[in-house]
Design an enzyme around this catalytic site. Structure first.
Site, mmCIF file in Angstrom:
data_model
loop_
_atom_site.group_PDB
_atom_site.id
_atom_site.type_symbol
_atom_site.label_atom_id
_atom_site.label_comp_id
_atom_site.label_asym_id
_atom_site.label_seq_id
_atom_site.Cartn_x
_atom_site.Cartn_y
_atom_site.Cartn_z
ATOM 1 N N THR A 70 0.843 -1.199 0.000
ATOM 2 C CA THR A 70 0.000 0.000 0.000
ATOM 3 C C THR A 70 0.878 1.249 0.000
ATOM 4 O O THR A 70 0.666 2.173 -0.791
ATOM 5 C CB THR A 70 -0.946 0.001 1.223
ATOM 6 N N ASN A 142 -6.400 -10.025 -7.215
ATOM 7 C CA ASN A 142 -6.348 -10.724 -5.931
ATOM 8 C C ASN A 142 -7.652 -11.460 -5.607
ATOM 9 O O ASN A 142 -7.652 -12.388 -4.810
ATOM 10 C CB ASN A 142 -6.024 -9.733 -4.809
ATOM 11 N N SER A 189 4.252 -7.039 -1.491
ATOM 12 C CA SER A 189 4.118 -7.106 -0.028
ATOM 13 C C SER A 189 4.703 -8.404 0.514
ATOM 14 O O SER A 189 4.501 -9.473 -0.089
ATOM 15 C CB SER A 189 2.637 -7.082 0.351
ATOM 16 N N GLY A 190 5.362 -8.328 1.675
ATOM 17 C CA GLY A 190 5.994 -9.502 2.265
ATOM 18 C C GLY A 190 5.023 -10.552 2.785
ATOM 19 O O GLY A 190 5.247 -11.754 2.634
ATOM 20 N N HIS A 191 3.910 -10.093 3.385
ATOM 21 C CA HIS A 191 3.047 -11.058 4.068
ATOM 22 C C HIS A 191 2.208 -11.914 3.117
ATOM 23 O O HIS A 191 1.542 -12.850 3.549
ATOM 24 C CB HIS A 191 2.122 -10.338 5.074
ATOM 25 N N THR A 227 14.406 4.706 10.143
ATOM 26 C CA THR A 227 15.248 3.537 10.352
ATOM 27 C C THR A 227 14.653 2.338 9.617
ATOM 28 O O THR A 227 13.453 2.069 9.728
ATOM 29 C CB THR A 227 15.364 3.235 11.860
ATOM 30 N N CYS A 311 -9.757 -7.165 2.329
ATOM 31 C CA CYS A 311 -9.890 -5.779 2.762
ATOM 32 C C CYS A 311 -11.338 -5.312 2.740
ATOM 33 O O CYS A 311 -11.681 -4.335 3.382
ATOM 34 C CB CYS A 311 -9.042 -4.876 1.870
HETATM 35 N N1 PLP Z 1 -2.633 -4.970 -4.149
HETATM 36 C C1 PLP Z 1 -3.261 -6.140 -4.091
HETATM 37 C C2 PLP Z 1 -3.630 -6.817 -5.372
HETATM 38 C C3 PLP Z 1 -3.583 -6.710 -2.864
HETATM 39 O O1 PLP Z 1 -4.218 -7.896 -2.819
HETATM 40 C C4 PLP Z 1 -3.219 -6.038 -1.673
HETATM 41 C C5 PLP Z 1 -3.594 -6.584 -0.363
HETATM 42 O O2 PLP Z 1 -4.509 -7.367 -0.225
HETATM 43 C C6 PLP Z 1 -2.536 -4.824 -1.783
HETATM 44 C C7 PLP Z 1 -2.254 -4.306 -3.031
HETATM 45 C C8 PLP Z 1 -2.097 -4.076 -0.569
HETATM 46 O O3 PLP Z 1 -1.109 -4.796 0.103
HETATM 47 P P1 PLP Z 1 -0.795 -4.514 1.640
HETATM 48 O O4 PLP Z 1 -2.116 -4.550 2.355
HETATM 49 O O5 PLP Z 1 0.097 -5.617 2.037
HETATM 50 O O6 PLP Z 1 -0.162 -3.180 1.718
#
Ligand code: PLP
Length: 368
Positions: A70, A142, A189-191, A227, A311
């Site tokens: 994000t 997603n 994104s890492g997670h 940092t 989300c």
């Molecule tokens: N873009 C896509 C396609 C996503 O699925 C997500 C999170 O679900 C994001 C961006 C945002 O990632 P983050 O919430 O890890 O910042």
């Protein structure tokens, strides 16, 4: 519990935890400090940055670590020139949709052709005008897993001198995805890749002028003050090294699940089926069963899935992505997302299949 919400987030790979553990346990120093602790951290930071750059095939100064995708997307999108025309799709994640509102640009939000799950180069060509400066598009969706055919879009962008920003969150770790030539910036994104939460990356090619979003110290070539999140960065780099060739196995499990659902239940719709999709994603609807009711019953029965994107799970509105694909609102309301990871087993899918069939059958008898 069977966890099938891997597009929402993934668990930390134990090998990633192992790489992070010494730093978390106190083998730490501020990478900007002069003393030996600082120097050691600086060396770990440099090594991890090199590994990430090598993974993406870019220079180390083209890597900017952030708190997540994000932030990375906000940074690159908010650097677009005010007053320009930007082309994007109506299927983008809020991490793209929201910062676009603050660019001061005129934005064209393209719907995919009905039934398709991604926009195409010909649609972009049609939307192009003399003030178009940028294209912002996701590599894969997603919610549905449908992939965008990016190569021709990237070649077009390069040809026309347009900035091309790619949201690569959904595709990373699912399949080999070399950043196509012509992409100006890509964010991850890492997670989502069995790495830690709180770390993301913007890969910014030299051709794109990006302003920092976070001002502070001179860290990361002045591109992001503050940092550095060393455990996160080391964990992210480690997670990238752990990708294996599991794409075919995951796809086989996902296909087995979908075929099982279609064979054992009537009134099943698989959204985006037939389109090029990520190997791990199944977005499906069951006639007569609302997605939110199904999600809750599955949770009680031991299967964790999601409604559209994680989300927007708090909302009972049908998924914007499905609606903009031309899917009717009742099917959109009935849809759930089942997303696998490379750790998902055949036994889990077999069990999940049985549970979904039982729960859908039960809900249909209660509702009808
Ligand atoms: N873009 C896509 C396609 C996503 O699925 C997500 C999170 O679900 C994001 C961006 C945002 O990632 P983050 O919430 O890890 O910042």
């Amino acid at each position: 519990m069977i966890y099938l919400d891997n597009n929402g987030t993934t668990f930390l790979d134990p090998k990633v935890f192992e790489a992070m553990e010494p730093i978390l346990k106190g083998e730490m120093g501020n990478p900007s400090s002069i003393h030996r602790y600082g120097q050691k951290s600086r060396a770990s930071l440099a090594k991890a940055t090199k590994e990430v750059a090598a993974f993406f095939g870019v220079q180390t100064h083209e890597v900017v670590f952030t708190s997540g995708a994000t932030e990375a997307l906000n940074m690159v999108i908010r650097s677009l020139p005010k007053g320009a025309h930007i082309i994007t799709s109506s299927l983008e994640h809020p991490a793209v949709m929201e910062p676009l509102k603050f660019t001061g640009c005129e934005v064209s939000y393209l719907d995919p052709y009905p039934g398709k799950g991604a926009i195409t180069l010909s649609q972009i060509e049609e939307a192009l005008c003399s003030s178009t400066r940028a294209i912002v598009v996701m590599a894969a969706n997603n919610e549905t897993g449908v992939k965008t055919d990016l190569e021709p879009i990237a070649a077009f962008a390069q040809n026309k001198g347009l900035v091309l920003i790619v949201d690569g969150v959904a595709v990373l770790g699912k399949e080999k995805w070399p950043i196509p030539k012509g992409v100006s910036a890509a964010c991850f994104s890492g997670h989502k890749i069995h790495g830690p939460t709180g770390i993301g990356v913007a890969i910014i090619r030299r051709s794109m002028k990006v302003h920092p979003l976070i001002f502070g110290g001179p860290q990361q070539h002045g591109m992001r003050g503050g940092t550095e999140n060393l455990p996160g960065i080391v964990g992210f780099a480690k997670a990238l090294t752990l990708f294996n060739e599991s794409e075919k196995d995951v796809a086989a499990l996902r296909d087995y699940l979908e075929e099982g659902l279609l064979a054992r239940l009537s009134g099943v719709v698989i959204n985006g089926r037939g389109e090029p999709r990520l190997c791990n994603t199944c977005n499906c609807a069951f006639e007569g069963v609302e997605g939110d009711a199904l999600l809750m019953q599955l949770d009680l029965a031991g299967v964790a899935v999601s409604l559209g994107s994680a989300c927007s799970s708090g909302s009972i509105e049908p998924s914007r992505v499905l609606l903009n694909m031309g899917i009717n609102s009742q099917i959109a309301r009935n849809s759930i997302r089942i997303s696998l990871s490379r750790f998902t087993t055949r036994e889990e899918i077999e069990r999940a299949l049985q549970i979904i069939v039982q729960v859908v059958t039960h809900l249909r008898t209660v509702i009808l």
